[in-house]
Design a protein around this motif. Structure first.
Motif, short mmCIF file in Angstrom:
data_model
loop_
_atom_site.label_atom_id
_atom_site.label_comp_id
_atom_site.label_asym_id
_atom_site.label_seq_id
_atom_site.Cartn_x
_atom_site.Cartn_y
_atom_site.Cartn_z
N GLN A 24 2.40 1.67 -3.44
CA GLN A 24 1.41 2.16 -4.40
C GLN A 24 1.20 3.66 -4.22
OE1 GLN A 24 -1.92 -0.47 -3.60
NE2 GLN A 24 -1.51 -1.63 -5.46
N ASP A 25 1.07 4.11 -2.99
CA ASP A 25 0.88 5.54 -2.71
C ASP A 25 2.08 6.35 -3.17
OD1 ASP A 25 -1.55 4.88 -1.57
OD2 ASP A 25 -0.83 5.06 0.51
N ARG A 26 3.27 5.86 -2.90
CA ARG A 26 4.49 6.58 -3.31
C ARG A 26 4.61 6.60 -4.83
NH1 ARG A 26 6.98 10.76 -3.15
NH2 ARG A 26 9.14 10.66 -3.75
N VAL B 13 2.17 6.55 -7.03
CA VAL B 13 1.19 7.53 -7.54
C VAL B 13 1.74 8.95 -7.34
CG1 VAL B 13 -1.12 8.49 -7.17
CG2 VAL B 13 -0.79 6.01 -7.31
N ALA B 14 2.38 9.20 -6.20
CA ALA B 14 2.98 10.51 -5.95
C ALA B 14 4.11 10.81 -6.92
CB ALA B 14 3.49 10.59 -4.51
N THR C 59 0.83 -1.21 0.00
CA THR C 59 0.00 0.00 0.00
C THR C 59 0.86 1.25 0.00
OG1 THR C 59 -1.76 -1.17 1.16
CG2 THR C 59 -1.83 1.24 1.23
N ALA C 60 1.91 1.27 0.83
CA ALA C 60 2.81 2.42 0.89
C ALA C 60 3.51 2.64 -0.44
CB ALA C 60 3.83 2.23 2.01
#
Length: 151
Positions: free
Chosen positions: A30-32, A34-35, A27-28
């Protein structure tokens, strides 16, 4: 995840790390990703038929909006899958015809090669990770492949 929080992550590294990570780390990442300007997706497929593996990844890419129906985008995706698949098959592009089965996770990452570098254009990366071997439980081994192409 070390310096990923500070430095970002390249397209290929994002694809490989995403296919390897699970749970909170996934999850972390994926978030990074996208950023960093990437579109990402992770899925799974298992088969003794290479066509089914290609179809599952292509269907996911279309369904998730990572590619559209333009020839250039489908072509880039196909060659990225082919490169990753070639890597996991050790140069022998086939499963059923040599009695091998594969249980794979796959990741699809689309965006610039380097974080937030829109001037570089769009690229697509496919990573495959899982097990491959004789179609008998316990006779498999781990495999990993990566393919990257410009869209």
């Amino acid at each position: 995840m070390g310096n990923l929080e500070k430095d970002g992550v390249s397209l290929g590294k994002a694809a490989v790390l995403l296919v390897l990570h699970t749970g909170g780390a996934e999850t972390a990442l994926q978030d990074r990703s996208v950023a960093c300007g990437y579109k990402v997706y992770k899925g799974k497929v298992g088969s003794m038929d290479s066509a089914k593996i290609f179809a599952a990844i292509t269907t996911a890419a279309k369904r998730e909006g990572l590619i559209n129906d333009r020839y250039r985008e489908e072509h880039a995706l196909y060659h990225s899958i082919l490169e990753a698949y070639h890597g996991i098959c050790r140069g022998q592009d086939g499963l059923g015809n040599v009695m091998r089965s594969a249980g794979l996770l796959f990741s699809i990452v689309r965006g610039p090669r380097l974080p937030n570098d829109a001037a570089d254009g769009e690229w697509i990366a496919i990573a495959l990770y899982g097990s491959m071997g004789a179609p008998i439980k316990g006779f498999e081994h781990e495999v990993l492949g990566l393919g990257i192409n410009p869209v």
